[in-house]
Design a protein around this motif. Sequence first.
Motif, PDB file in Angstrom:
ATOM      1  N   TRP A  32       0.831  -1.207   0.000  1.00  0.00           N
ATOM      2  CA  TRP A  32       0.000   0.000   0.000  1.00  0.00           C
ATOM      3  C   TRP A  32       0.869   1.262   0.000  1.00  0.00           C
ATOM      4  O   TRP A  32       0.622   2.210  -0.755  1.00  0.00           O
ATOM      5  CB  TRP A  32      -0.922  -0.013   1.218  1.00  0.00           C
ATOM      6  CG  TRP A  32      -1.652   1.278   1.419  1.00  0.00           C
ATOM      7  CD1 TRP A  32      -2.718   1.746   0.718  1.00  0.00           C
ATOM      8  CD2 TRP A  32      -1.333   2.288   2.382  1.00  0.00           C
ATOM      9  NE1 TRP A  32      -3.091   2.986   1.184  1.00  0.00           N
ATOM     10  CE2 TRP A  32      -2.261   3.341   2.200  1.00  0.00           C
ATOM     11  CE3 TRP A  32      -0.363   2.405   3.378  1.00  0.00           C
ATOM     12  CZ2 TRP A  32      -2.240   4.480   2.994  1.00  0.00           C
ATOM     13  CZ3 TRP A  32      -0.342   3.552   4.170  1.00  0.00           C
ATOM     14  CH2 TRP A  32      -1.270   4.571   3.966  1.00  0.00           C
ATOM     15  N   LEU A 271      -6.023   2.190   8.970  1.00  0.00           N
ATOM     16  CA  LEU A 271      -5.984   2.487   7.539  1.00  0.00           C
ATOM     17  C   LEU A 271      -7.264   2.034   6.841  1.00  0.00           C
ATOM     18  O   LEU A 271      -7.786   2.723   5.958  1.00  0.00           O
ATOM     19  CB  LEU A 271      -4.773   1.803   6.893  1.00  0.00           C
ATOM     20  CG  LEU A 271      -3.395   2.369   7.252  1.00  0.00           C
ATOM     21  CD1 LEU A 271      -2.294   1.493   6.676  1.00  0.00           C
ATOM     22  CD2 LEU A 271      -3.257   3.799   6.738  1.00  0.00           C
ATOM     23  N   ALA A 274     -10.169   4.293   7.897  1.00  0.00           N
ATOM     24  CA  ALA A 274     -10.023   5.625   7.304  1.00  0.00           C
ATOM     25  C   ALA A 274     -10.229   5.609   5.798  1.00  0.00           C
ATOM     26  O   ALA A 274     -10.297   6.658   5.161  1.00  0.00           O
ATOM     27  CB  ALA A 274      -8.642   6.194   7.630  1.00  0.00           C
ATOM     28  N   ALA A 276      -8.088   4.492   3.672  1.00  0.00           N
ATOM     29  CA  ALA A 276      -6.823   4.655   2.973  1.00  0.00           C
ATOM     30  C   ALA A 276      -6.402   3.375   2.276  1.00  0.00           C
ATOM     31  O   ALA A 276      -5.751   3.393   1.233  1.00  0.00           O
ATOM     32  CB  ALA A 276      -5.725   5.103   3.941  1.00  0.00           C
ATOM     33  N   LEU A 277      -6.778   2.239   2.853  1.00  0.00           N
ATOM     34  CA  LEU A 277      -6.489   0.942   2.271  1.00  0.00           C
ATOM     35  C   LEU A 277      -7.798   0.295   1.884  1.00  0.00           C
ATOM     36  O   LEU A 277      -8.674   0.107   2.732  1.00  0.00           O
ATOM     37  CB  LEU A 277      -5.743   0.051   3.262  1.00  0.00           C
ATOM     38  CG  LEU A 277      -5.345  -1.347   2.798  1.00  0.00           C
ATOM     39  CD1 LEU A 277      -4.366  -1.251   1.630  1.00  0.00           C
ATOM     40  CD2 LEU A 277      -4.718  -2.142   3.930  1.00  0.00           C
ATOM     41  N   GLU A 278      -7.954  -0.009   0.604  1.00  0.00           N
ATOM     42  CA  GLU A 278      -9.220  -0.548   0.113  1.00  0.00           C
ATOM     43  C   GLU A 278      -9.460  -1.956   0.620  1.00  0.00           C
ATOM     44  O   GLU A 278      -8.651  -2.848   0.418  1.00  0.00           O
ATOM     45  CB  GLU A 278      -9.239  -0.549  -1.420  1.00  0.00           C
ATOM     46  CG  GLU A 278      -9.306   0.823  -2.040  1.00  0.00           C
ATOM     47  CD  GLU A 278     -10.612   1.547  -1.751  1.00  0.00           C
ATOM     48  OE1 GLU A 278     -11.624   0.841  -1.539  1.00  0.00           O
ATOM     49  OE2 GLU A 278     -10.615   2.775  -1.729  1.00  0.00           O
TER      50      GLU A 278
END
Length: 284
Positions: A32, A271, A274, A276-278
């Motif tokens: 990531w 993450l 939030a 930010a990481l799918e």
Amino acid sequence: MSWWQALVLGIVEGLTEYLPVSSTGHLILTGWLLGFDKTQDMWNAAFTFNIVIQLGAIAAVLGLYSERVKQMLLGLMGRDMAGLRLAMMLIIAVLPAVVLGPLLHAPIRDHLHRPWPVVGALFAGACLMLGVSYAQRIRHMKKIGCDLDHVTWTMALLIGFGQCIAMWPGTSRSMMAIVTALLVGMRPRAAAEFSFLLGLVTLSAATVYEAQASGAQMIAEFGVGALVWGFAAATLSAGLAVRWFVSFLTHRGLAAFGWYRLVIAVVLAVLLLAGALEETLATR
């Protein structure tokens, strides 16, 4: 993939493959950070890349434990009974994975190859290690446990079943093998070394399978040069990690790795929450 990205992935793979911290969790986070989550094809190619460069970690253990490997080869040729016995114990330990691997591969791929299950595995593994570390300290003070030459077939089989739990991504093959070995009565150094030698078989099989299944796609995406950089970095970093880990485990136990896994689990969870990481990106 640039040379420095391959270098970073190789270092992360080598440092985490034989430590009980989950190489999968670390490689998800590293992938990531390096931007490989932009497309599913790139993410899949990065996953295959990480599996293939395990060969570097395998090469490091072959070098560090060349005498043990030589002893087992001589044993299989009928020239070293202690080597034959150890080889047989490793064969017994790998049997559960040979049987359960093909049966569980599809359901695990469909349901567990996602970031959230990896976070859950990291957290559960941390709790297990913290619990086992307490019992390990008591046993270490009493100098209880067997060495590598006194592993029984029942111990080897139980370690093999324990290793199968690590089919759940994020659990860590090394962690389950070491924890199970400690629980069945092996000394810390012997538990680590048995895990390393067992990894020569299981990691080699996983590498060959992934290379023939998705290697062409990975090379088309990243090229051969990246593979060379990753392999070299994984070899060097794995060698350093294995040497350090055996000493650390013998004198300080598993607790530090348990706390570290909790930190990684929290980072990945934050993450994901939030965005930010799918969460939709699979780990293969």
